[in-house]
Design a protein around this motif. Structure first.
Motif, PDB file in Angstrom:
ATOM      1  N   GLN A  14       0.837  -1.193   0.000  1.00 22.85           N
ATOM      2  CA  GLN A  14       0.000   0.000   0.000  1.00 22.85           C
ATOM      3  C   GLN A  14       0.880   1.253   0.000  1.00 22.85           C
ATOM      4  OE1 GLN A  14      -3.419  -0.012   2.677  1.00 22.85           O
ATOM      5  NE2 GLN A  14      -3.084  -2.192   3.058  1.00 22.85           N
ATOM      6  N   ASP A  15       0.757   2.048  -1.053  1.00 24.70           N
ATOM      7  CA  ASP A  15       1.578   3.249  -1.190  1.00 24.70           C
ATOM      8  C   ASP A  15       1.399   4.194  -0.006  1.00 24.70           C
ATOM      9  OD1 ASP A  15       2.334   2.222  -3.609  1.00 24.70           O
ATOM     10  OD2 ASP A  15       1.090   3.575  -4.821  1.00 24.70           O
ATOM     11  N   LEU A  16       0.154   4.346   0.433  1.00 22.69           N
ATOM     12  CA  LEU A  16      -0.135   5.288   1.510  1.00 22.69           C
ATOM     13  C   LEU A  16       0.517   4.846   2.819  1.00 22.69           C
ATOM     14  CD1 LEU A  16      -1.650   7.867   2.194  1.00 22.69           C
ATOM     15  CD2 LEU A  16      -3.654   6.485   2.762  1.00 22.69           C
ATOM     16  N   VAL A  17       0.523   3.543   3.075  1.00 20.02           N
ATOM     17  CA  VAL A  17       1.156   3.028   4.293  1.00 20.02           C
ATOM     18  C   VAL A  17       2.656   3.300   4.254  1.00 20.02           C
ATOM     19  CG1 VAL A  17       1.717   0.941   5.587  1.00 20.02           C
ATOM     20  CG2 VAL A  17      -0.603   1.280   4.709  1.00 20.02           C
ATOM     21  N   ARG A  18       3.283   3.009   3.127  1.00 18.35           N
ATOM     22  CA  ARG A  18       4.723   3.261   3.007  1.00 18.35           C
ATOM     23  C   ARG A  18       5.027   4.744   3.203  1.00 18.35           C
ATOM     24  NH1 ARG A  18       4.272   0.398  -1.746  1.00 18.35           N
ATOM     25  NH2 ARG A  18       5.046   2.184  -2.944  1.00 18.35           N
TER      26      ARG A  18
END
Length: 243
Positions: A14-18
């Motif tokens: 997940q891009d947002l988590v990273r």
């Protein structure tokens, strides 16, 4: 980037988590995220190319998942510390994460301060057990141990003891076989509850340096590399916090 910066690779699909983890970690002086990956295979490639101090792995990723990535990373020459990030829904993978060679695991909903402390802890060569996650591992492991202990034993007769007696006997035999003292056994059981050295020291009314000595003795006698593997060793032999 300073030569003594602690370098980190983030792996999560997940891009947002990273992005969130990057912001949190790079807010800490001396921390630097040097790479990111959206799956386990890319995480392994990033570790090989960038040689970070720590890699943070999500368990559930497409293709090569975090557990297989942890195994591959642990098999590399001079591997980084592996911090597995998990959720309460990952019960079936937690014990496997330990056996895969993870240096620690942490809940994804942990506070930013806890994440920073976790990365610093595993980078220093110490293992990290999140107490909340550890309780779930203990519940799963002890349930498995209890089921095995109560399974019919064709060799023994009913008069030889109950399943819980046999589990206790197995744990006692393992403790005796490696020569753990009573205090070292007590420390091992507290490790199985996820307690830190400082918490164990307070529980036993001893100094933290004394606890470190006991932990080192436990690791040496059981032949494992860190405190997480010591907990795995204990679970596999029916030695738990309450046994």
């Amino acid at each position: 980037m300073a030569a003594d910066d602690l370098t980190i690779v983030l792996a999560d699909d997940q891009d947002l988590v990273r992005a969130g983890f990057r912001v949190i970690l790079e807010s800490e002086p001396g921390f630097r995220v040097v790479g990111e990956a959206a799956d386990g295979a890319a995480a392994v490639d990033a570790v090989v190319a960038l040689r970070p101090d720590v890699v943070c792995l999500d368990v559930q990723m497409p293709g090569v998942d975090g557990l297989e990535a942890a195994r591959r990373i642990a098999a590399l020459p001079d591997p980084p510390a592996v911090l597995v990030l998990t959720t309460f829904d990952d019960d079936g993978a937690l014990f496997a994460a330990l056996e895969a060679g993870a240096s620690g695991f942490l809940l994804k909903n942990a506070s930013p301060e806890r994440l920073i402390d976790a990365v610093r802890t595993v980078a220093a060569g110490d293992a990290l057990l999140d107490p909340d996650v550890t309780r779930r591992v203990i519940s799963r492991a002890t349930a498995t141990t209890a089921a095995a202990a109560h399974a019919p034993d064709p060799v023994r007769t009913p008069a030889t003891g109950t399943g819980s007696d046999r589990a206790t006997d197995t744990g006692a035999a393992a403790i005796a076989a490696v020569g753990l003292t009573e205090r070292e056994t007590e420390v091992l059981r507290l490790l199985a509850r996820g307690l830190s050295n400082a918490e164990i020291a307070r529980t036993l009314y001893v100094g933290e340096a004394t606890v470190k000595t006991h932990v080192s003795n436990v690791l040496q006698k059981t032949g494992v590399r860190d405190r997480i593997q010591a907990v795995v060793w204990a679970f596999e032999r029916g030695i738990t916090a309450s046994s």
